[in-house]
Design an enzyme around this catalytic site. Structure first.
Site, PDB file in Angstrom:
ATOM      1  N   HIS A  50      59.607   6.074  17.824  1.00 39.40           N
ATOM      2  CA  HIS A  50      59.772   5.921  16.385  1.00 39.40           C
ATOM      3  C   HIS A  50      60.976   6.718  15.872  1.00 39.40           C
ATOM      4  O   HIS A  50      61.818   6.190  15.149  1.00 39.40           O
ATOM      5  CB  HIS A  50      58.507   6.382  15.674  1.00 39.40           C
ATOM      6  N   HIS A  64      66.086   7.673  13.609  1.00 45.60           N
ATOM      7  CA  HIS A  64      66.766   8.819  13.017  1.00 45.60           C
ATOM      8  C   HIS A  64      67.692   9.540  13.996  1.00 45.60           C
ATOM      9  O   HIS A  64      68.042  10.696  13.765  1.00 45.60           O
ATOM     10  CB  HIS A  64      65.727   9.791  12.460  1.00 45.60           C
ATOM     11  N   LYS A 123      67.319  -1.227   6.866  1.00 42.87           N
ATOM     12  CA  LYS A 123      66.854   0.133   6.591  1.00 42.87           C
ATOM     13  C   LYS A 123      67.569   0.554   5.305  1.00 42.87           C
ATOM     14  O   LYS A 123      68.727   0.993   5.333  1.00 42.87           O
ATOM     15  CB  LYS A 123      67.236   1.064   7.749  1.00 42.87           C
TER      16      LYS A 123
END
Length: 334
Positions: free
Chosen positions: A215, A230, A273
């Site tokens: 993730h 990220h 995103k």
């Protein structure tokens, strides 16, 4: 979108550094699109409630934890600890970026017609922890509805990466810091990293299709929305392969010669995103150490940290699965 010779050159550099296994995606993608949300669910939720997380639905024994946000370390202690981690980090020669136009999470236009990354030194990509992390990036299915099949070779890559992490001064310093708080670390840090980052769990579906590492450091697609994602090495790989289109920056924070943080908007695998924050030019060990520190010391909340005198926060979320408390999400907030 990445085009031309630069794309081909960067992919060649990445493949050389990561090995042939790091140059292929496991999953295929579709091309249909839907209107993007205005604000990233994780950030929108923080603004409206400090105790709830959008998309933290229950499924097959897995649920987003909403436990207490009380910290066992003070703001002063957390900021001092993060500076200690930075002080022992070897860093790397910084990549060159072109942030281009400023944007926001609510617009749909393209403020950045060129790629974010313009060049990355080969020496930075050949660093042990970087090279070994790159080998992990193609081990995952982007869709959270698809079951992950973890092979023995992929488990071996995880273990090699963890071994390399624990040989760094950053992780050794983190272990020392956590050992000073007896309720934060019981046992070896390596075992904790393996548990909280690499244990597979469900994310709102029926299959074991997610993990903290996937993730945060690789990225996922859930309900036609980009989730997590990220890490700059994953961003670099996907942009170089033409699967990611950088749309512009929202905000940035310079961390000196150890990296920067960029809040941005981008499209990955045809899904948007609207707001995502990414460390850029930081080592894998520093990122994982900061996230782990905040996950253990101040979970489910914004954790105050400081690097090179620059104050910002790290948001972590826990994920409960079969009695285990795992990393649900973690990212810098500026």
């Amino acid at each position: 979108m990445m085009r031309g010779w630069w794309c081909m050159t960067l992919v060649a550099v990445l493949c050389t550094a990561a090995g042939a296994a790091g140059c292929a995606r496991r999953a295929t993608t579709t091309t249909t699109t839907t209107a993007p949300p205005i604000i990233e669910p994780e950030i929108q939720t923080i603004r409206t409630s400090s105790q709830n997380h959008a998309g933290g639905s229950r499924g097959q024994g897995g649920s987003r934890s909403r436990s207490s946000t009380n910290s066992v370390m003070s703001t002063t202690q957390l900021r001092a600890a993060s500076e200690e981690l930075l002080a022992v980090d070897t860093g790397m020669t910084q990549p060159s970026t072109n942030v281009q136009g400023k944007t926001s999470g609510s617009v749909t236009g393209d403020a950045a017609p060129r790629p974010l990354f313009t060049s990355v030194p080969r020496t930075s990509l050949s660093k042990d922890t970087v090279r070994l992390m790159q080998q992990l990036l193609d081990n995952y299915e982007p869709q959270t509805t698809r079951r992950e099949t973890i092979t023995n070779a992929e488990r071996a890559e995880e273990n090699q990466f963890l071994q390399a992490l624990m040989q760094t001064s950053v992780m050794q310093k983190l272990e020392t810091i956590l050992q000073q708080k007896s309720n934060l670390l019981q046992g070896r840090l390596r075992d904790i990293l393996k548990l909280i980052w690499f244990t597979p769990y469900t994310r709102g579906g029926q299959h074991l299709a997610s993990s903290g590492f996937e993730h945060v450091f690789v990225g996922e697609v859930k309900n036609r929305k980009v989730s997590g994602f990220h890490n700059w090495l994953s961003f670099l790989k996907e942009e170089g392969e033409g699967d990611l289109d950088y749309k512009g920056y929202i905000k940035k924070l310079d961390l000196g010669n150890k990296g920067e943080i960029i809040k941005m908007r981008f499209v990955w695998l045809s899904d948007t995103k609207p707001v995502g924050t990414v460390f850029v030019g930081t080592t894998p060990e520093l990122e994982m150490a900061l996230y782990t520190l905040c996950f253990l010391a101040k979970p489910n909340s914004r954790c105050p940290v400081q690097l090179n005198g620059k104050k910002f926060q790290i948001q972590t979320w826990t994920q409960s699965y079969q009695g285990k408390t795992l990393v649900g999400s973690a990212y810098p907030e500026i």
